[in-house]
Design a protein around this motif. Structure first.
Motif, PDB file in Angstrom:
ATOM      1  N   ALA A  11       0.840  -1.198   0.000  1.00 59.04           N
ATOM      2  CA  ALA A  11       0.000   0.000   0.000  1.00 59.04           C
ATOM      3  C   ALA A  11       0.877   1.250   0.000  1.00 59.04           C
ATOM      4  N   SER A  12       0.350   2.313  -0.553  1.00 58.67           N
ATOM      5  CA  SER A  12       1.077   3.587  -0.582  1.00 58.67           C
ATOM      6  C   SER A  12       1.429   4.018   0.833  1.00 58.67           C
ATOM      7  N   PRO A  13       2.596   4.628   1.012  1.00 62.55           N
ATOM      8  CA  PRO A  13       3.030   5.011   2.362  1.00 62.55           C
ATOM      9  C   PRO A  13       2.532   6.379   2.805  1.00 62.55           C
ATOM     10  N   TYR A  14       1.458   6.880   2.216  1.00 62.85           N
ATOM     11  CA  TYR A  14       0.983   8.214   2.556  1.00 62.85           C
ATOM     12  C   TYR A  14      -0.240   8.155   3.455  1.00 62.85           C
ATOM     13  N   ILE A  15      -0.353   9.185   4.298  1.00 62.58           N
ATOM     14  CA  ILE A  15      -1.483   9.277   5.223  1.00 62.58           C
ATOM     15  C   ILE A  15      -1.703  10.761   5.536  1.00 62.58           C
ATOM     16  N   THR A  16      -2.933  11.101   5.847  1.00 65.87           N
ATOM     17  CA  THR A  16      -3.207  12.473   6.264  1.00 65.87           C
ATOM     18  C   THR A  16      -2.821  12.610   7.737  1.00 65.87           C
ATOM     19  N   ALA A  17      -2.689  13.836   8.193  1.00 66.78           N
ATOM     20  CA  ALA A  17      -2.347  14.073   9.602  1.00 66.78           C
ATOM     21  C   ALA A  17      -3.436  13.524  10.517  1.00 66.78           C
ATOM     22  N   GLU A  18      -4.708  13.679  10.104  1.00 63.99           N
ATOM     23  CA  GLU A  18      -5.814  13.146  10.919  1.00 63.99           C
ATOM     24  C   GLU A  18      -5.754  11.625  10.987  1.00 63.99           C
ATOM     25  N   GLY A  19      -5.424  10.993   9.871  1.00 58.15           N
ATOM     26  CA  GLY A  19      -5.325   9.538   9.835  1.00 58.15           C
ATOM     27  C   GLY A  19      -4.216   9.023  10.727  1.00 58.15           C
ATOM     28  N   GLN A  20      -3.082   9.706  10.714  1.00 53.79           N
ATOM     29  CA  GLN A  20      -1.976   9.311  11.579  1.00 53.79           C
ATOM     30  C   GLN A  20      -2.367   9.466  13.048  1.00 53.79           C
ATOM     31  N   ALA A  21      -3.047  10.554  13.372  1.00 55.17           N
ATOM     32  CA  ALA A  21      -3.479  10.769  14.759  1.00 55.17           C
ATOM     33  C   ALA A  21      -4.444   9.675  15.198  1.00 55.17           C
ATOM     34  N   ARG A  22      -5.346   9.261  14.301  1.00 62.31           N
ATOM     35  CA  ARG A  22      -6.285   8.187  14.627  1.00 62.31           C
ATOM     36  C   ARG A  22      -5.562   6.869  14.865  1.00 62.31           C
ATOM     37  N   MET A  23      -4.568   6.571  14.024  1.00 61.06           N
ATOM     38  CA  MET A  23      -3.820   5.325  14.196  1.00 61.06           C
ATOM     39  C   MET A  23      -3.022   5.333  15.500  1.00 61.06           C
ATOM     40  N   LYS A  24      -2.419   6.468  15.829  1.00 63.25           N
ATOM     41  CA  LYS A  24      -1.674   6.567  17.090  1.00 63.25           C
ATOM     42  C   LYS A  24      -2.603   6.434  18.287  1.00 63.25           C
ATOM     43  N   ALA A  25      -3.785   7.025  18.188  1.00 62.12           N
ATOM     44  CA  ALA A  25      -4.761   6.926  19.283  1.00 62.12           C
ATOM     45  C   ALA A  25      -5.223   5.477  19.449  1.00 62.12           C
ATOM     46  N   GLU A  26      -5.435   4.774  18.337  1.00 67.56           N
ATOM     47  CA  GLU A  26      -5.816   3.358  18.429  1.00 67.56           C
ATOM     48  C   GLU A  26      -4.707   2.551  19.089  1.00 67.56           C
ATOM     49  N   PHE A  27      -3.458   2.798  18.708  1.00 68.30           N
ATOM     50  CA  PHE A  27      -2.329   2.099  19.307  1.00 68.30           C
ATOM     51  C   PHE A  27      -2.292   2.338  20.814  1.00 68.30           C
ATOM     52  N   GLU A  28      -2.401   3.605  21.211  1.00 65.46           N
ATOM     53  CA  GLU A  28      -2.362   3.949  22.641  1.00 65.46           C
ATOM     54  C   GLU A  28      -3.498   3.291  23.407  1.00 65.46           C
ATOM     55  N   HIS A  29      -4.696   3.301  22.832  1.00 60.59           N
ATOM     56  CA  HIS A  29      -5.843   2.676  23.497  1.00 60.59           C
ATOM     57  C   HIS A  29      -5.603   1.176  23.680  1.00 60.59           C
ATOM     58  N   LEU A  30      -5.138   0.505  22.620  1.00 65.04           N
ATOM     59  CA  LEU A  30      -4.890  -0.939  22.726  1.00 65.04           C
ATOM     60  C   LEU A  30      -3.779  -1.235  23.724  1.00 65.04           C
ATOM     61  N   TRP A  31      -2.704  -0.462  23.692  1.00 67.38           N
ATOM     62  CA  TRP A  31      -1.544  -0.739  24.534  1.00 67.38           C
ATOM     63  C   TRP A  31      -1.780  -0.380  25.998  1.00 67.38           C
ATOM     64  N   ARG A  32      -2.412   0.745  26.247  1.00 71.90           N
ATOM     65  CA  ARG A  32      -2.552   1.241  27.625  1.00 71.90           C
ATOM     66  C   ARG A  32      -3.838   0.799  28.312  1.00 71.90           C
ATOM     67  N   SER A  33      -4.903   0.552  27.561  1.00 70.63           N
ATOM     68  CA  SER A  33      -6.184   0.217  28.183  1.00 70.63           C
ATOM     69  C   SER A  33      -6.616  -1.223  27.912  1.00 70.63           C
ATOM     70  N   ARG A  34      -6.763  -1.535  26.645  1.00 68.84           N
ATOM     71  CA  ARG A  34      -7.376  -2.813  26.282  1.00 68.84           C
ATOM     72  C   ARG A  34      -6.496  -4.020  26.618  1.00 68.84           C
ATOM     73  N   ARG A  35      -5.208  -3.958  26.254  1.00 72.65           N
ATOM     74  CA  ARG A  35      -4.335  -5.101  26.491  1.00 72.65           C
ATOM     75  C   ARG A  35      -4.187  -5.415  27.981  1.00 72.65           C
ATOM     76  N   PRO A  36      -3.921  -4.440  28.865  1.00 70.82           N
ATOM     77  CA  PRO A  36      -3.823  -4.773  30.295  1.00 70.82           C
ATOM     78  C   PRO A  36      -5.118  -5.372  30.854  1.00 70.82           C
ATOM     79  N   GLU A  37      -6.243  -4.884  30.371  1.00 72.11           N
ATOM     80  CA  GLU A  37      -7.537  -5.418  30.802  1.00 72.11           C
ATOM     81  C   GLU A  37      -7.681  -6.890  30.409  1.00 72.11           C
ATOM     82  N   VAL A  38      -7.300  -7.233  29.192  1.00 67.42           N
ATOM     83  CA  VAL A  38      -7.390  -8.614  28.721  1.00 67.42           C
ATOM     84  C   VAL A  38      -6.390  -9.504  29.461  1.00 67.42           C
ATOM     85  N   VAL A  39      -5.198  -8.989  29.728  1.00 64.94           N
ATOM     86  CA  VAL A  39      -4.192  -9.770  30.467  1.00 64.94           C
ATOM     87  C   VAL A  39      -4.694 -10.084  31.875  1.00 64.94           C
TER      88      VAL A  39
END
Length: 172
Positions: A11-39
Motif C-alpha cells: 500500500a502507498s506510504p501516505y497518510i493524512t495528519a488526521e489519519g496518523q493521529a487516529r492510528m496513534k490513538a488506536e495504538f495507545e488505546h490498545l496498549w494502555r487500556s485494552r491489552r492490560p484489561e485482557v491480560v
C-alpha cells in the motif's frame, strides 16, 4: 493446483495528519487500556484451574493474540507512513488528499476524497489512493475526462470540482 498466491502489492506510504493521529490513538488505546484489561482477565481465567476445558481462558488467549497482532501491524505501519500535511504545489490537479467531484455520462455526480490505504472510510466517501478510480484521477484537472474500469463495468467520468480544504458541494 497449489494454494500459493503472489503477495499483495504494498500500500502507498501516505497518510493524512488526521489519519496518523487516529492510528496513534488506536495504538495507545490498545496498549494502555485494552491489552492490560485482557491480560488481567486471562490471568483470572487461568487461576480457575484446568485450562484445556476453560472457555474463558481460550477466549482471552485468542483476544490477546488479536490485540498483539493489531499492535504489531500498527507499529510497523506507523514507521513507514509519511504524512502529507501540505497542499500540493499545483492545487489545480488531483493529488493525495483532494476532494474530487466526478460526473458520469448520465449526469450523476459523486464526490470522493483520495486518502491513504489505512484511512479508507466508505460512509465518508474516502477512497484509497491505490484504488483504480483514484489512480485514474491522479494528475487530472477540472474538465478532464477519464475512463476507468470499476466493478460495475467501464465508466467514463468527468471531473467537475476539486478542492483540498473541505468537501465540495455537489452543486459546485
Amino acid at each position: 493446483m497449489g494454494r500459493w498466491r503472489p503477495p499483495a502489492p504494498t500500500a502507498s506510504p501516505y497518510i493524512t495528519a488526521e489519519g496518523q493521529a487516529r492510528m496513534k490513538a488506536e495504538f495507545e488505546h490498545l496498549w494502555r487500556s485494552r491489552r492490560p484489561e485482557v491480560v488481567r482477565a486471562l490471568a483470572a481465567a487461568a487461576a480457575e484451574g484446568d485450562r484445556s476445558e476453560n472457555a474463558e481462558y481460550q477466549y482471552r488467549k485468542k483476544e490477546l493474540r488479536e490485540i498483539d497482532r493489531r499492535l504489531q501491524y500498527l507499529t510497523g505501519r506507523l514507521e513507514v507512513l509519511q504524512v502529507a500535511a501540505q497542499a500540493p504545489a499545483d492545487p489545480s490537479r488531483v493529488y493525495f488528499g483532494a476532494w474530487v467531484v466526478v460526473e458520469d455520462d448520465q449526469g450523476v455526480a459523486r464526490s470522493f476524497r483520495l486518502v491513504g490505504a489505512d484511512e479508507v472510510d466508505t460512509p465518508r466517501r474516502w477512497i484509497s489512493i491505490d484504488a483504480p478510480l483514484a489512480r485514474a484521477l491522479l494528475g487530472k484537472r477540472i474538465g478532464d475526462v477519464v475512463t476507468v474500469m470499476l466493478p460495475a463495468g467501464r465508466q467514463v467520468l468527468e471531473i467537475t470540482a476539486l478542492r483540498y480544504d473541505a468537501p465540495p458541494d455537489l452543486e459546485d
